[in-house]
Design an enzyme around this catalytic site. Structure first.
Site, PDB file in Angstrom:
ATOM      1  N   TYR A  99       5.252  16.792  42.502  1.00  0.00           N
ATOM      2  CA  TYR A  99       4.660  17.972  42.379  1.00  0.00           C
ATOM      3  C   TYR A  99       4.741  18.406  40.846  1.00  0.00           C
ATOM      4  O   TYR A  99       3.636  18.733  40.314  1.00  0.00           O
ATOM      5  CB  TYR A  99       4.829  19.104  43.449  1.00  0.00           C
ATOM      6  CG  TYR A  99       4.221  20.414  42.906  1.00  0.00           C
ATOM      7  CD1 TYR A  99       3.020  20.462  43.382  1.00  0.00           C
ATOM      8  CD2 TYR A  99       4.920  21.507  42.314  1.00  0.00           C
ATOM      9  CE1 TYR A  99       2.198  21.638  42.999  1.00  0.00           C
ATOM     10  CE2 TYR A  99       4.145  22.639  42.251  1.00  0.00           C
ATOM     11  CZ  TYR A  99       2.767  22.761  42.436  1.00  0.00           C
ATOM     12  OH  TYR A  99       2.162  24.126  42.339  1.00  0.00           O
TER      13      TYR A  99
ATOM     14  N   LYS B 135       1.837  18.436  37.898  1.00  0.00           N
ATOM     15  CA  LYS B 135       1.563  19.920  36.946  1.00  0.00           C
ATOM     16  C   LYS B 135       1.956  19.527  35.518  1.00  0.00           C
ATOM     17  O   LYS B 135       1.214  19.964  34.568  1.00  0.00           O
ATOM     18  CB  LYS B 135       2.209  20.838  37.720  1.00  0.00           C
ATOM     19  CG  LYS B 135       2.025  21.268  39.071  1.00  0.00           C
ATOM     20  CD  LYS B 135       0.454  21.353  38.799  1.00  0.00           C
ATOM     21  CE  LYS B 135      -0.188  22.051  40.453  1.00  0.00           C
ATOM     22  NZ  LYS B 135      -1.554  22.155  40.400  1.00  0.00           N
TER      23      LYS B 135
END
Length: 264
Positions: A162, A166
């Protein structure tokens, strides 16, 4: 927004805004605030019932036009289909907000879920921006908002994939800010910390255990108010101070400290 500032906002970023991940959380907050500012909306998410309920609310309350698209952005062809349906719409603002994450040791993550996360968090924003930037350049004004995370500012143990997605979004947003600002197009990458949305619950986290939890309305409002103050915006003072400290530490020390605090 005052009436005058709302008019200026609508002129610069209207007449229509496209918001992905609009069925809940920060995306829904963006939709409500943009409708309040007088922009027509194109709302995108997987849950059609929620989109239709939100659209009815915004039409009734603000008298704006709202189009909804039930779309799964993990499908590589979804963006082309979506924008093909909106080929003649004058979109002045892209809010690329859809995304999701998983927590835990990297090797425990399901490979297919990680691949889907890469598609939604990285490929979809890239495809959306690539398709819409030429339209914005022709207009000579407009904006792009990417919803990222403070976890994109540093590789976060137990959130490896994740935070990597990002980090990609942050780099994309910063680069496009450099390219597009001279053309009159504002680009902002929004990096929230813990926010009171469905995301923590879906990751198995009780929001009541999270400190410094922000309201999604405040996060979205801060982003719109700072849209011309890119490239990166961290709405939480707590997380801004925390990550300012972490990124100035020796990398090994910062990562080891984070891993020790998060180890399960």
């Amino acid at each position: 927004m005052t009436e005058d500032s709302a008019g200026d906002f609508a002129f610069r970023y209207g007449p229509s805004a496209l918001v992905t991940g609009a069925s809940s959380g920060i995306g829904r907050s963006f939709a409500r605030l943009l409708a309040e500012a007088g922009l027509d909306l194109i709302l995108v998410a997987r849950r059609l019932d929620r989109l239709e309920e939100l659209a009815a609310e915004l039409r009734c309350r603000h008298g704006v036009g709202v189009t909804v698209h039930e779309t799964d952005l993990s499908d590589p062809a979804a963006v082309d289909r979506l924008l093909g349906k909106e080929a003649t719409t004058d979109i002045g603002l892209l809010v690329s907000n859809a995304g999701f994450g998983v927590k835990g040791p990297f090797e425990d993550g399901d490979a297919d879920t990680l691949a889907s996360m890469l598609a939604v968090n990285c490929q979809a924003p890239t495809r959306l921006a690539h398709a819409l930037v030429p339209r914005l350049r022709r207009r000579g004004r407009g904006g792009v908002v990417f919803t990222s995370s403070v976890e994109g500012l540093l590789g976060c143990p137990y959130s490896a994939a994740y935070s990597a997605t990002k980090a990609y979004v942050n780099a994309l947003g910063e680069a496009l800010w450099g390219e597009l600002t001279p053309a009159g197009i504002d680009v902002l990458t929004l990096c929230p910390g813990a926010t009171d949305t469905e995301a923590p619950r879906l990751q198995g986290i009780d929001p009541a255990t999270l400190r410094h939890l922000m309201d999604p309305d405040d996060v979205a409002r801060g982003a719109l108010e700072n849209l011309n103050n890119g490239p990166i915006y961290v709405p939480s003072e707590h997380y801004r101070a925390q990550f300012d400290t972490l990124v100035t530490m020796p990398r090994r020390q910062a990562l080891a400290a984070m891993a020790a605090s998060l180890r399960v």
